[in-house]
Design an enzyme around this catalytic site. Structure first.
Site, mmCIF file in Angstrom:
data_model
loop_
_atom_site.group_PDB
_atom_site.id
_atom_site.type_symbol
_atom_site.label_atom_id
_atom_site.label_comp_id
_atom_site.label_asym_id
_atom_site.label_seq_id
_atom_site.Cartn_x
_atom_site.Cartn_y
_atom_site.Cartn_z
ATOM 1 C CD GLU A 49 -1.709 -2.360 1.727
ATOM 2 O OE1 GLU A 49 -2.597 -3.224 1.828
ATOM 3 O OE2 GLU A 49 -0.518 -2.544 2.091
ATOM 4 C CG PHE A 111 -10.583 -8.463 11.459
ATOM 5 C CD1 PHE A 111 -9.401 -8.968 11.955
ATOM 6 C CD2 PHE A 111 -10.802 -8.517 10.088
ATOM 7 C CE1 PHE A 111 -8.455 -9.529 11.121
ATOM 8 C CE2 PHE A 111 -9.873 -9.077 9.236
ATOM 9 C CZ PHE A 111 -8.687 -9.589 9.759
ATOM 10 C CD GLN A 112 -7.858 -6.417 7.824
ATOM 11 O OE1 GLN A 112 -8.684 -6.092 6.984
ATOM 12 N NE2 GLN A 112 -6.762 -7.091 7.522
ATOM 13 C CE LYS A 161 -17.593 -5.546 3.177
ATOM 14 N NZ LYS A 161 -16.959 -6.818 3.609
ATOM 15 C CG MET A 473 23.166 11.455 3.526
ATOM 16 S SD MET A 473 24.344 12.486 2.612
ATOM 17 C CE MET A 473 23.386 12.835 1.135
#
Length: 558
Positions: A49, A111-112, A161, A473
């Protein structure tokens, strides 16, 4: 009847969205189901993602239009946070659609479930959560308006949802796009004529003028107006990292990049200027060095579309809140020509580049040479993306950008792993242009899984990995400021050429200048993704370098 998800797709189409970068999950399944029926929006399936948002970012930077990313709830949304913050720091217009648990499950540690609305509030220009389907058209319209007007930035829309599965009669859905009126939101200001007259007068009477160009000079016709103003009145131009490309890097008036890793010419000219016209510059610490000693004797004129940036980091003598395009238009014709030959002669004595001299018999490949070979092979006309580190600065110094929106890099946040997915987004947006990602062996390993995305969609991206076996760096800082106490900076890497072959791409490796020239020429004859691994000098440093906290006049020149 139309579901919320189908309505969302219709709204995206009304805003000319043709590409979405995303990764599916349970909370966004209704949206993906609606996408199944839509042949006007191309979905690019990434492998992480974070990469979806970086790819949308790359798409936005090269087109100037909002990029769109779609991720699921929970870890999908939190994986997107780094990409959102990257875009926020660099003022990139994005619409990030995040899935969310149903509204009746919010706040129950479902959940999530995460509060992505709250998490992203400090790193978005604005964000929304759609609690009712009737609000969706207004929210989408406002999101696109906010993302691309004024100072651009990312906007998050959180999509529960059950709102996406809710239904509305198709004949009740709004048609077209309604006018947007947001109380208190005034994205543009008209520049006062008196301020433009004063700015023009100061420039006309200046003995040592300098134009300092930042990322805000990329929008609209600002780059072409900038070229016209600089060449008409023979004004030297210095760029910030984000401003590279707004003015041709190879132009005689261009002094290079300013700041911690700026050129000697750019830093000394800015420090010695008596009038400094700053266009779309926010004066970050990497640009100014020690703030109280930044360009100490100049009359400073700052043009920025965001009023909050005026007088924020540096005290300004004349602040103009508006677009760089309008400011340059207003200045044209108001400035009388003046002879600046003595100033230009002084500037000419300061180097624009740090040259690398090859010792006789030394066949080791230097990173600066690789960048110059790529510049020559692409004639300075490619879209270049980078990750963050030494390779980023070498690219800024040694690639001669000819066009605006051709240099994509993470400036404000300094995000390793940005370059490759951003290159994919740029290649999707501009399939007829050559796209090159310059990376390091540390940075590339952060999102190298996106090689499969590049293969799946056949994007024309060439990746140049400068492999030196270090987090370069960080190692340089440890060498210069921590007595060479190299702690956790030695990094091992796979055989990137073989890795490319395993993914189904082409891979090449070079250890000498001759091999480097050969594989670069071969790579650019191949249509599709190519990985080029360059074994470069291990402890090569980026110079010049201003020590942290020091004035830009104090440079380690190498």
């Amino acid at each position: 009847m139309m579901t919320g998800a189908h309505l969302l797709i219709q709204l995206l189409l009304r805003h000319q969205v043709d590409t979405i970068f995303g990764y599916p999950g349970g909370a966004v399944l209704p949206v993906y189901d609606a996408l199944y029926d839509c042949d006007r929006i191309r979905h690019i399936l990434v492998r992480h993602e974070q990469a979806a948002v970086h790819a949308a970012d790359g798409y936005a930077r090269v087109t100037g239009r909002p990029g769109v990313a779609l991720v699921t709830s929970g870890p999908g949304a939190t994986n997107a946070v780094t990409g959102i913050a990257t875009a926020y720091m660099d003022s990139v217009p994005l619409i990030v659609l995040t899935g969310q648990v149903p509204t009746d499950m919010l706040g129950l540690d479902s959940f999530q479930e995460v509060d992505i609305y709250g998490m992203t509030m400090p790193i978005t220009k604005h964000n929304f959560i759609v609690m009712n389907l009737s609000e969706l058209p207004r929210i989408v319209g406002e999101a696109f308006h906010i993302a691309q007007t004024g100072r651009p930035g990312p906007v998050v829309i959180d999509l529960p949802k059950n709102v996406m599965t809710a239904k509305i009669p198709a004949d009740q859905t709004p048609q077209g796009t309604a006018p947007i009126r947001l109380r208190g939101y005034k994205p543009y200001n008209i520049l006062p004529e008196s301020s433009l007259e004063l700015a023009a007068e100061r420039l006309a009477t200046a003995k040592r003028p300098v134009l300092l160009v930042g990322g805000g000079a990329m929008a609209g016709d600002a780059p072409s107006l900038l070229r016209e103003l600089a060449t008409e009145y023979c004004l030297p131009v210095a760029s910030t990292l984000m401003g590279l490309g707004a003015f041709p890097s190879g132009h005689p008036l261009h002094l290079g990049m300013v700041g911690m890793h700026g050129s000697v010419a750019a830093n000394r000219a800015v420090q010695g200027a008596d009038v400094l016209l700053c266009l779309g510059v926010r004066f970050s610490d990497r640009v100014t060095g020690q703030r109280r000693s930044f360009s100490p004797h100049s009359y400073k004129i700052q043009v920025d579309i965001d009023e909050a940036e005026l007088n924020k980091n540096i005290a300004i003598d004349l602040a103009l809140c508006g677009t760089v395009e309008n400011a340059l238009t207003g200045l044209m014709g108001r400035i009388s020509a003046r002879d600046h030959s003595s100033w230009h002669n002084q500037i000419a004595a300061w180097p624009k580049h740090t040259f690398v001299f090859r010792q006789k018999g030394n066949l080791l490949l230097t990173p600066q040479e690789v960048i110059r070979y790529i510049d020559k092979a692409t004639r300075g006309d490619a879209i270049i993306t980078t990750d963050v580190g030494q390779h980023q600065i070498w690219t800024a110094h040694h690639y001669e950008f000819t066009e605006p929106r051709s240099f994509l890099t993470s400036g404000g946040l300094g995000t390793m792993g940005y370059g490759f997915p951003a290159a994919i987004g740029a290649a999707i947006a501009c399939p007829n242009r050559q796209v090159v990602c310059v990376s390091g062996d540390g940075s590339f390993q952060m999102n190298m899984q996106e090689l499969m995305t590049a293969i799946d969609y056949g994007v024309n991206v060439k990746v140049a990995i400068l492999k030196n076996g270090y987090l370069g760096m960080v190692r340089q800082w440890q060498q210069l400021f921590q007595n060479k106490r190299y702690s956790a900076v030695r990094i091992s890497s796979p055989d990137f050429a073989s890795l490319a072959n395993a993914f189904g791409a082409r891979g090449f490796r070079a250890r000498t200048p001759g091999e480097a020239l050969s594989i670069i020429n071969t790579a650019f004859e191949i249509d599709g993704p190519v990985i080029m691994e360059f074994d470069v000098t291990e402890e090569e440093n980026v110079y010049p370098m201003v020590p942290p906290g020091a004035s830009n006049m104090i440079m380690i020149e190498g």
